[in-house]
Design an enzyme around this catalytic site. Structure first.
Site, PDB file in Angstrom:
ATOM      1  N   HIS A  82      40.300  42.473  44.492  1.00 18.23           N
ATOM      2  CA  HIS A  82      41.437  41.561  44.542  1.00 18.23           C
ATOM      3  C   HIS A  82      42.700  42.194  43.969  1.00 18.23           C
ATOM      4  CE1 HIS A  82      38.654  37.787  44.841  1.00 18.23           C
ATOM      5  NE2 HIS A  82      38.529  38.627  45.858  1.00 18.23           N
ATOM      6  N   ASP A 100      35.303  35.676  49.281  1.00 20.32           N
ATOM      7  CA  ASP A 100      36.149  36.451  48.377  1.00 20.32           C
ATOM      8  C   ASP A 100      37.106  37.256  49.251  1.00 20.32           C
ATOM      9  OD1 ASP A 100      34.486  38.431  49.440  1.00 20.32           O
ATOM     10  OD2 ASP A 100      34.211  39.460  47.520  1.00 20.32           O
TER      11      ASP A 100
END
Length: 264
Positions: A87, A142
């Site tokens: 991320h 995700d």
């Protein structure tokens, strides 16, 4: 190295997933490699990024073999480390001005969809197919998949893909807006390189502003967004890029944006 990063003269960065034998599955090493690549692009103030994956598949998602060796708290800590690195890489790529081109082939699943969707221009080989996969193994999304998919294909279709995990072939992915366009598999590398090179030669700062305006648009109120557009346009017009673009247009020549120094 699970991720290769080559920054060529002129500011084109080529980031390659190098776990082709494992479908470029994302383990902790690959996630950290992507973060290193993003930071290298940020430091070098690159003008464009080309993201590719070696082997038959672009990216099949998380490395379930790695994850299956852990359980309980150890697994939670490991997955947190993987997603934190992944991320942070996505945040870094999104924050720089340089646009990203992704060239995807074969299986694109799970977090691989997030990587493909994060690119500004996503070219899919005609042999590519997309599967969300997460809920099929009891996981949730995700890699920004739950953020990107509703914006690209709409919330209803995003839930269809995320809940049913149905396989989406390349032609349908183009139709629903998941990818920019489909090309023949044997032309994918050349078309992606051509597209990335064209962006490398473009107005990098204007690209960066445009990327951020488009990202903010779906959740912005119209009035404030119009104000933001107006301020951004005025600044762009007064910038070195803007002056070069207008001078080239009036002079009936091609602009040379590469002469403009990158923003700090």
């Amino acid at each position: 190295m699970s991720v290769g990063t080559e920054i060529h003269d002129g500011g084109l960065a080529h980031v390659t997933l190098r776990r082709g034998e494992a479908g470029n599955a994302i383990d902790l090493d690959l996630a950290r490699g992507l973060l290193d690549a993003a930071r290298a692009c940020e430091r070098a103030a690159v003008r464009a990024v080309l993201l590719t994956g070696e082997g038959k598949s672009f990216c099949v998602g998380g490395d379930l073999r790695e994850f299956s060796r852990l359980s309980g708290e150890a697994l939670e800590k490991h997955l947190t480390a993987v997603t934190d690195a992944l991320h942070d890489a996505l945040r870094t790529f999104a924050a720089i001005d340089a646009p990203m081109v992704a060239a995807v082939q074969g299986a694109v699943a799970g977090a691989g969809i997030g990587l493909a969707a994060a690119a500004d221009v996503t070219l899919a080989a005609d042999n590519a197919s997309f599967t969300a996969a997460y809920t099929g193994i009891g996981y949730s999304p995700d890699a920004g998949v739950s953020w990107f998919l509703p914006r690209l294909v709409g919330p209803k279709r995003a839930l269809d893909l995320l809940l049913t995990n149905r396989r989406v072939p390349a032609a349908e992915a183009e139709t629903i807006g998941l990818v920019s366009r489909v090309v023949a598999a044997d032309r994918l590398a050349a078309e992606a390189a051509r597209t990335a090179e064209a962006l490398r030669a473009g107005p990098t700062a204007a690209f960066g502003v445009t990327r951020r305006l488009v990202a903010a648009g779906p959740t912005a109120d119209l009035g404030p967004h119009l104000d933001r557009e107006a301020r951004a346009l005025a600044a762009a017009a007064a910038s070195d890029e803007g002056r070069e673009g207008v001078a080239a247009f009036l002079g009936k020549r091609a602009p040379d944006f590469t002469r403009v120094p990158p923003r700090p």
